[in-house]
Design a protein around this motif. Structure first.
Motif: not given
Length: 309
Positions: A274-297
């Motif tokens: 949400n923060y990355a999107s609001l500031y338009r900073t590394s949105e793709m990178m953060v989205r991928e981290v959220v997705l992969v860490t969620t799968i790995l949890t």
């Protein structure tokens, strides 16, 4: 593990709905941005106010909280050093640091704490740590970076003023103030906050699902280096550090040790995206981290449960 499966099932179902909304844009071209802003400026502050208003603040001085704080500081420091050495820039380094250390203590931590650890209030200290320190510092850096403030005086004034203007921090501090006062607000007064706050998690998850529409496989973007580092730090290093500190440095009992390791093993919080999107900073990178860490949890928590549960 039933609590873990239940929590992930709820999250996955809402993300799928968001993905379908992205495929069939019934919310219009600005639907995702509206959901982000609704969550950030309105729903999340209300949710955090209601949660923290009922939290026992004495939890903040316990051994498990210190373990959680030190494990967060350790992985955050590693990413900061890597960002400085590799010259990733202030924005990418800031959101990458949050991605590697900011755990999903809200929409996933609460059900896991309730169903796996048996006490939903165990997640409150790490929520406070993230909301009262990590989020304000990160958002201040992003705001300063975007605003291109010049001069020491304006920079200091903006640094001090940005957290105070942050609606998430305002809601959190209001909740802490109510809890510290010992006053119990009447039900009718809290009901509007409960209703509005209930929108926060679904709005964030729907926006996340919408962002997955048309996205590439994780690890193929231009920021794959920071992405992989954040995933390793969040899913592997942080729970290991929490385990080592809890067992060998603080001598926590089995129940407390299990709790801090489980909380450290939670995936990256949706708030960071949400923060990355609001500031338009590394949105793709953060989205991928959220997705992969969620799968790995799920496998990570299974290993933690088998070893320490």
């Amino acid at each position: 593990m039933s609590g873990v499966i239940t929590g992930f099932g709820v999250i996955a179902s809402i993300v799928v709905v968001g993905y379908l909304l992205g495929r069939w844009p019934v919310l219009g071209p600005s639907g995702r941005e509206v959901l982000h802003k609704l969550s950030f400026y309105v729903a999340s502050p209300a949710l955090l106010f209601t949660l923290l208003a009922e939290t026992d603040l004495t939890l903040l001085v316990s051994g498990p909280v210190l373990v959680s704080l030190l494990s967060v500081f350790t992985v955050a420091s590693v990413f900061i050093v890597a960002g400085l050495v590799r010259r990733w820039g202030v924005g990418p380094t800031t959101v990458g640091t949050l991605s590697s250390s900011y755990v999903n203590a809200g929409n996933l931590g609460l059900p896991v704490a309730a169903y796996v650890l048996g006490d939903a209030t165990l997640v409150a200290p790490i929520l406070l740590l993230q909301l009262l320190f990590m989020a304000p510092v990160g958002l201040t850096l992003l705001d300063l970076n975007r605003g291109q403030v010049r001069g020491l005086g304006p920079m200091v004034r903006r640094s001090l003023g940005t957290p105070v203007r942050n609606p998430i921090l305002i809601g959190s501090l209001a909740g802490v103030a109510v809890s510290a006062s010992g006053w119990t607000p009447p039900g009718p007064l809290m009901e509007p906050f409960d209703l509005v706050g209930a929108m926060a998690v679904p709005a964030m998850l729907l926006a996340f699902g919408m962002s997955l529409n048309g996205s590439r496989m994780p690890g193929r973007g231009p920021e794959k280096g920071p992405m992989f580092l954040a995933v390793v730090l969040k899913s592997v290093v942080q729970p290991v550090v929490a385990c080592v500190l809890g067992a060998w440095v603080f001598g926590l009992g089995s129940a407390d040790l299990f709790s801090v390791v489980v909380l450290a093993a939670l995936p990256t919080a949706q708030n960071v995206f949400n923060y990355a999107s609001l500031y338009r900073t590394s949105e793709m990178m953060v989205r991928e981290v959220v997705l992969v860490t969620t799968i790995l949890t799920v496998p990570v928590l299974l290993v933690v449960t088998l070893l320490l549960g």
